[in-house]
Design a protein around this motif. Structure first.
Motif, PDB file in Angstrom:
ATOM      1  N   MET A  59      -0.989   3.073 -13.266  1.00 38.26           N
ATOM      2  CA  MET A  59      -1.587   2.377 -14.392  1.00 38.26           C
ATOM      3  C   MET A  59      -0.502   1.818 -15.325  1.00 38.26           C
ATOM      4  O   MET A  59      -0.650   0.734 -15.873  1.00 38.26           O
ATOM      5  CB  MET A  59      -2.496   3.334 -15.169  1.00 38.26           C
ATOM      6  N   ARG A  60       0.589   2.558 -15.457  1.00 39.76           N
ATOM      7  CA  ARG A  60       1.684   2.123 -16.321  1.00 39.76           C
ATOM      8  C   ARG A  60       2.678   1.210 -15.592  1.00 39.76           C
ATOM      9  O   ARG A  60       3.713   0.854 -16.124  1.00 39.76           O
ATOM     10  CB  ARG A  60       2.402   3.346 -16.882  1.00 39.76           C
ATOM     11  N   ARG A  61       2.332   0.878 -14.361  1.00 38.35           N
ATOM     12  CA  ARG A  61       3.128  -0.050 -13.539  1.00 38.35           C
ATOM     13  C   ARG A  61       4.553   0.425 -13.284  1.00 38.35           C
ATOM     14  O   ARG A  61       5.495  -0.356 -13.311  1.00 38.35           O
ATOM     15  CB  ARG A  61       3.129  -1.441 -14.136  1.00 38.35           C
ATOM     16  N   PHE A  62       4.704   1.754 -13.052  1.00 38.28           N
ATOM     17  CA  PHE A  62       6.016   2.266 -12.659  1.00 38.28           C
ATOM     18  C   PHE A  62       6.320   1.781 -11.255  1.00 38.28           C
ATOM     19  O   PHE A  62       5.417   1.672 -10.420  1.00 38.28           O
ATOM     20  CB  PHE A  62       6.024   3.796 -12.651  1.00 38.28           C
ATOM     21  N   SER A  63       7.568   1.486 -10.977  1.00 35.83           N
ATOM     22  CA  SER A  63       7.945   1.053  -9.630  1.00 35.83           C
ATOM     23  C   SER A  63       7.779   2.215  -8.653  1.00 35.83           C
ATOM     24  O   SER A  63       7.741   3.384  -9.049  1.00 35.83           O
ATOM     25  CB  SER A  63       9.393   0.566  -9.613  1.00 35.83           C
ATOM     26  N   ARG A  64       7.671   1.899  -7.375  1.00 31.24           N
ATOM     27  CA  ARG A  64       7.540   2.942  -6.343  1.00 31.24           C
ATOM     28  C   ARG A  64       8.740   3.884  -6.365  1.00 31.24           C
ATOM     29  O   ARG A  64       8.605   5.080  -6.183  1.00 31.24           O
ATOM     30  CB  ARG A  64       7.398   2.312  -4.951  1.00 31.24           C
ATOM     31  N   GLN A  65       9.915   3.323  -6.602  1.00 31.01           N
ATOM     32  CA  GLN A  65      11.122   4.156  -6.636  1.00 31.01           C
ATOM     33  C   GLN A  65      11.069   5.129  -7.822  1.00 31.01           C
ATOM     34  O   GLN A  65      11.413   6.304  -7.676  1.00 31.01           O
ATOM     35  CB  GLN A  65      12.370   3.288  -6.724  1.00 31.01           C
ATOM     36  N   THR A  66      10.618   4.678  -8.978  1.00 33.56           N
ATOM     37  CA  THR A  66      10.489   5.550 -10.145  1.00 33.56           C
ATOM     38  C   THR A  66       9.473   6.647  -9.880  1.00 33.56           C
ATOM     39  O   THR A  66       9.706   7.819 -10.191  1.00 33.56           O
ATOM     40  CB  THR A  66      10.083   4.729 -11.390  1.00 33.56           C
ATOM     41  N   ILE A  78       0.183  10.399 -10.241  1.00 33.81           N
ATOM     42  CA  ILE A  78       0.375   9.166  -9.475  1.00 33.81           C
ATOM     43  C   ILE A  78      -0.484   8.042 -10.051  1.00 33.81           C
ATOM     44  O   ILE A  78      -0.007   6.916 -10.243  1.00 33.81           O
ATOM     45  CB  ILE A  78       0.062   9.405  -7.981  1.00 33.81           C
ATOM     46  N   ASP A  79      -1.743   8.359 -10.359  1.00 32.47           N
ATOM     47  CA  ASP A  79      -2.636   7.340 -10.941  1.00 32.47           C
ATOM     48  C   ASP A  79      -2.113   6.845 -12.285  1.00 32.47           C
ATOM     49  O   ASP A  79      -2.133   5.645 -12.572  1.00 32.47           O
ATOM     50  CB  ASP A  79      -4.049   7.898 -11.101  1.00 32.47           C
ATOM     51  N   LEU A 106       8.233  12.331  -8.927  1.00 35.28           N
ATOM     52  CA  LEU A 106       7.593  13.361  -8.117  1.00 35.28           C
ATOM     53  C   LEU A 106       8.619  14.316  -7.512  1.00 35.28           C
ATOM     54  O   LEU A 106       8.416  15.534  -7.489  1.00 35.28           O
ATOM     55  CB  LEU A 106       6.731  12.721  -7.029  1.00 35.28           C
ATOM     56  N   ARG A 107       9.743  13.777  -7.052  1.00 37.87           N
ATOM     57  CA  ARG A 107      10.811  14.623  -6.505  1.00 37.87           C
ATOM     58  C   ARG A 107      11.360  15.557  -7.571  1.00 37.87           C
ATOM     59  O   ARG A 107      11.493  16.762  -7.351  1.00 37.87           O
ATOM     60  CB  ARG A 107      11.927  13.747  -5.948  1.00 37.87           C
ATOM     61  N   ASP A 108      11.633  15.015  -8.752  1.00 40.24           N
ATOM     62  CA  ASP A 108      12.232  15.824  -9.814  1.00 40.24           C
ATOM     63  C   ASP A 108      11.268  16.882 -10.340  1.00 40.24           C
ATOM     64  O   ASP A 108      11.680  17.993 -10.662  1.00 40.24           O
ATOM     65  CB  ASP A 108      12.723  14.929 -10.944  1.00 40.24           C
ATOM     66  N   GLN A 166       0.827  -1.194   0.000  1.00 40.79           N
ATOM     67  CA  GLN A 166       0.000   0.000   0.000  1.00 40.79           C
ATOM     68  C   GLN A 166       0.865   1.249   0.000  1.00 40.79           C
ATOM     69  O   GLN A 166       1.918   1.279   0.629  1.00 40.79           O
ATOM     70  CB  GLN A 166      -0.898   0.016   1.244  1.00 40.79           C
ATOM     71  N   PRO A 167       0.431   2.316  -0.719  1.00 47.10           N
ATOM     72  CA  PRO A 167       1.198   3.566  -0.685  1.00 47.10           C
ATOM     73  C   PRO A 167       1.125   4.180   0.704  1.00 47.10           C
ATOM     74  O   PRO A 167       0.155   3.962   1.443  1.00 47.10           O
ATOM     75  CB  PRO A 167       0.509   4.444  -1.722  1.00 47.10           C
ATOM     76  N   PRO A 168       2.132   4.944   1.107  1.00 47.50           N
ATOM     77  CA  PRO A 168       2.111   5.560   2.426  1.00 47.50           C
ATOM     78  C   PRO A 168       0.990   6.600   2.533  1.00 47.50           C
ATOM     79  O   PRO A 168       0.621   7.226   1.546  1.00 47.50           O
ATOM     80  CB  PRO A 168       3.482   6.238   2.538  1.00 47.50           C
TER      81      PRO A 168
END
Length: 73
Positions: free
Chosen positions: A23-30, A18-19, A35-37, A2-4
C-alpha cells in the motif's frame, strides 16, 4: 510484476506487513530486506514470531510467569 508464489503458509501478521508495504509502494527489494531483517530480529531475540506470553487481568489469579494487565471495563 506478480509476487512469487510460496509453498509455506504466511502468518496473518506477515501478510499484514506485506499488504501495508504494498500500500505504501515499497519496492520489492525493500520489502524483501524488511522481512529478512524482521526474521533475523525474531531469531536473535530468542522469541518465536507467533508465540505470545500468557496474559491475565489484574485481580484474577495468575502465576509468576504471567504478564498482568489492568482489566478494561
Amino acid at each position: 510484476m506478480q509476487p512469487p508464489v510460496l509453498d509455506a503458509p504466511v502468518s496473518p501478521l506477515r501478510q499484514r506487513l506485506i499488504d501495508d508495504m504494498n500500500m505504501r509502494r515499497f519496492s520489492r527489494q525493500t520489502q524483501r530486506n524488511y522481512l529478512r531483517d524482521i526474521g533475523r530480529l525474531a531469531t536473535s531475540s530468542g522469541g518465536h514470531q507467533t508465540r505470545r506470553p500468557p496474559t491475565t487481568c489484574a485481580g484474577s489469579r495468575s502465576s509468576s510467569r504471567t504478564t498482568v494487565f489492568p482489566c478494561r471495563r
